[in-house]
Design an enzyme around this catalytic site. Sequence first.
Site, PDB file in Angstrom:
ATOM      1  N   TYR A 155       0.810  -1.223   0.000  1.00 45.83           N
ATOM      2  CA  TYR A 155       0.000   0.000   0.000  1.00 45.83           C
ATOM      3  C   TYR A 155       0.845   1.276   0.000  1.00 45.83           C
ATOM      4  O   TYR A 155       0.723   2.090  -0.925  1.00 45.83           O
ATOM      5  CB  TYR A 155      -1.011   0.011   1.153  1.00 45.83           C
ATOM      6  CG  TYR A 155      -1.811   1.290   1.171  1.00 45.83           C
ATOM      7  CD1 TYR A 155      -2.656   1.618   0.103  1.00 45.83           C
ATOM      8  CD2 TYR A 155      -1.696   2.206   2.212  1.00 45.83           C
ATOM      9  CE1 TYR A 155      -3.365   2.811   0.089  1.00 45.83           C
ATOM     10  CE2 TYR A 155      -2.405   3.395   2.205  1.00 45.83           C
ATOM     11  CZ  TYR A 155      -3.236   3.693   1.145  1.00 45.83           C
ATOM     12  OH  TYR A 155      -3.928   4.882   1.125  1.00 45.83           O
ATOM     13  N   LYS A 159       1.306   3.707  -3.386  1.00 45.18           N
ATOM     14  CA  LYS A 159       0.844   5.098  -3.345  1.00 45.18           C
ATOM     15  C   LYS A 159       1.999   6.066  -3.580  1.00 45.18           C
ATOM     16  O   LYS A 159       1.820   7.131  -4.185  1.00 45.18           O
ATOM     17  CB  LYS A 159       0.158   5.389  -2.009  1.00 45.18           C
ATOM     18  CG  LYS A 159      -1.180   4.686  -1.821  1.00 45.18           C
ATOM     19  CD  LYS A 159      -2.228   5.123  -2.846  1.00 45.18           C
ATOM     20  CE  LYS A 159      -2.800   6.485  -2.557  1.00 45.18           C
ATOM     21  NZ  LYS A 159      -3.889   6.855  -3.484  1.00 45.18           N
TER      22      LYS A 159
END
Length: 373
Positions: A155, A159
């Site tokens: 994650y 990002k």
Amino acid sequence: MAGWSCLVTGGGGFLGQRIICLLVEEKDLQEIRVLDKVFRPEVREEFSKLQSKIKLTLLEGDILDEQCLKGACQGTSVVIHTASVIDVRNAVPRETIMNVNVKGTQLLLEACVQASVPVFIHTSTIEVAGPNSYREIIQDGREEEHHESAWSSPYPYSKKLAEKAVLGANGWALKNGGTLYTCALRPMYIYGEGSPFLSAYMHGALNNNGILTNHCKFSRVNPVYVGNVAWAHILALRALRDPKKVPNIQGQFYYISDDTPHQSYDDLNYTLSKEWGFCLDSRMSLPISLQYWLAFLLEIVSFLLSPIYKYNPCFNRHLVTLSNSVFTFSYKKAQRDLGYEPLYTWEEAKQKTKEWIGSLVKQHKETLKTKIH
């Protein structure tokens, strides 16, 4: 200014819905296109209430579908990209997260070039800045300090790459000869009505006699209310459409926080829910160092079992660090460049969230009654 249109990806989600509710009030906006993989019935119902104010087009499609993105971007003036897979427990396959968060963002940027969309606003996350260690203290961090996550967890890593792609695309030439202007917003942990994390946490507590788990008491963070994050997106949109403001904003990222008191995640959860009879677990919690090394051992077990069995530990080193760090950031740059001031005070945000949690408690009680009868 001539009529314009806006595409919001992930518009059926927690933040996306709030952005759309503010967008409908924007001057000369003729159409809002909302792209999401699926729209829940209650979301469709809420959006139908806005149809009297503006043309609202719901598009069900995949962020990895190039033809879908091409059609969604055609004739659009602004893209607000909130769509992403959020996963801090490594429950979602790494490939899925990387595809949606990185490749999906790249495909959307390319679709903007082909459709000559001049403005692209990306919803990033505080996790692209860290925290990298629970021992490191960052208070009132600023953009010029260049904090960057060193985690390889899918994650934060995805990002980080997605944000770099967006900011790197600033200045690209569009098919019609125009220029693409981009910026990214890095909100803190977002709370408020409809929060999937808060909802799951409260349901867990309701199934545990109203006892809130106590795993984040060593943290000190500055959470941000969802309505204020949505407002920051509106201000970024206005700024990137203003020729006078574009030079200072294009290619920039901004930390988005508000006046929510700096506190631990546990204290926030308790403050928002104590009115409904919730209480913090009084049992002693493990020292952070022990939690960290236990998480490391569980990750090793998961790795060793991976050829024969998919084992997802209930926590990992990244989550332990994220949940137990002193990690706060200032919104002064957004205030200076975007004119950002929180739309909602802490008292307003707290009250709205409390009322929503109260509705969850009521639903839970009604569900129990149904099961008994």
